[in-house]
Design an enzyme around this catalytic site. Sequence first.
Site, short mmCIF file in Angstrom:
data_model
loop_
_atom_site.label_atom_id
_atom_site.label_comp_id
_atom_site.label_asym_id
_atom_site.label_seq_id
_atom_site.Cartn_x
_atom_site.Cartn_y
_atom_site.Cartn_z
CG ASP A 177 -9.75 7.49 6.99
OD1 ASP A 177 -8.73 7.55 6.28
OD2 ASP A 177 -9.73 7.55 8.23
NE ARG A 211 -10.66 -1.26 3.93
CZ ARG A 211 -11.12 -1.47 5.16
NH1 ARG A 211 -12.24 -2.16 5.34
NH2 ARG A 211 -10.48 -1.00 6.21
CG ASP A 238 -2.04 5.23 5.14
OD1 ASP A 238 -1.89 4.17 5.78
OD2 ASP A 238 -3.13 5.58 4.67
CD GLU A 256 -6.87 5.39 2.54
OE1 GLU A 256 -5.73 5.02 2.89
OE2 GLU A 256 -7.77 5.67 3.36
CE LYS A 260 -3.13 2.52 3.10
NZ LYS A 260 -3.79 2.50 4.43
CG ASP A 285 -5.60 8.28 4.53
OD1 ASP A 285 -6.46 8.86 3.83
OD2 ASP A 285 -5.86 7.34 5.29
CE LYS A 335 -6.40 8.84 7.93
NZ LYS A 335 -6.90 7.77 8.82
#
Length: 490
Positions: A344, A348, A285, A346, A262, A267, A274
């Site tokens: 959030d 996956r 992230d 995201e 990933k 993010d 967030k």
Amino acid sequence: MALQFTLNQDAPASAAVDCIVVGVFADKTLSPAAQALDSASQGRLTALVARGDVASKTGSTTLLHDLPGVTAPRVLVVGLGEAGKFGVAPYLKAVGDATRALKTGAVSTALLTLTELSVKARDAAWNIRQAVTVSDHAAYRYTATLGKKKVDETGLTTLAIAGNDARALAVGVATAEGVEFARELGNLPPNYCTPAYLAETAAAFAGKFPGAEAEILDEAQMEALGMGSLLSVARGSANRPRLIVLKWNGGGDARPYVLVGKGITFDTGGVNLKTQGGIEEMKYDMCGGANVIGTFVATVKAELPINLVVVVPAVENAIDGNAYRPSDVITSMSGKTIEVGNTDAEGRLILCDALTYAERFNPEALVDVATLTGACMVALGHQTAGLMSKHDDLANELLAAGEHVFDRAWRLPLWDEYQGLLDSTFADVYNIGGRWGGAITAGCFLSRFTENQRWAHLDIAGVASDEGKRGMATGRPVGLLTQWLLDRAA
């Protein structure tokens, strides 16, 4: 590399270095090299230990000067704790403690003799490899964006390792280089490490080595492939996405091992924004992507006789008037439709398209690595990654590799009973599973895109970085993954 490494077989008392590192157990038993120094100094070290001038508990270090009969002007004595409890964790801690004690100051060169110690269920080669990776990790300094801030350039630069196994040293150095490569990427601010920068850096590394190659897919190419899920996440950012594909061709015609990481370079959470108290750490992230790239670096540097493919979807999850929304229905590369319950969640959404893309390589095994869920961190803390797989053999391989190098994972269930939490009225699957079991339902989501693969998922949310203002990327689980590939190459 934070340090340069060599092997050394000189007698400790005659080693021409600034400092010799030896150990002492809680019962005042000296390590073999410490015994040699004690003999050369006519019992001086034993006398200091007996007098209480040298601490022996785990984590302690004592720097001694000018022992008679010893060429090196300094001796660092590291506390090893109780001899009966000495094993993997105390050994690694002792090596790290020694390195940190010498990280700044007058010592430039040192001889580490702790590799001579007997570590339960480990051999001399393991001692050398782990000494290299742990000491380099401990000596790491981040300097990339410090500007005019003065950096302390004193301290340890070269570490000689007691031993004679050149291959163990080379593999240790390769692993350390992979870890440091990953840490450097993870620590960079998001205005530096954009998707384009991540792709360019990975491709530049691959371009330096015969047998390694890189392909970078841009937005148009991903659109042509039907990567609607990944591209939906990218819609709100001015930094356009890349799909990074790295290949190491070391195994002839054998099927490749494929790692997918990933790569969310920052993010915001998207429309589900967030808040402070978490968002400021979201540059990490992309550590899943950084760490599989780091594993690629280690594999190439160690010249492992395997084929390896690394796939990193590099995307920024930002927000503007074109950003994707909760309740959107998007179509993934697999053809499955996804209802967005939360923007959030995201990671996956980019991984599912990358995993579908990875099928074209006919993997021997497929492993994804992601800072995927806070739920995994709540469940397991910062000590271990979460592992999910429906393939017991693959799960056991990864667990064993992690135990071997003390970069551990813990298996979580991936039972069919959880799948119903992802049901959607408007699409094939919902992208969140509700309040409970969030790490598991995230794994269940990914399992729907790997049904024909020998696949495992590593949720590294708790281990990829240290907490707080002074926290840094750790490079985990480069050690686990590199050991797993070493085991496959054996």
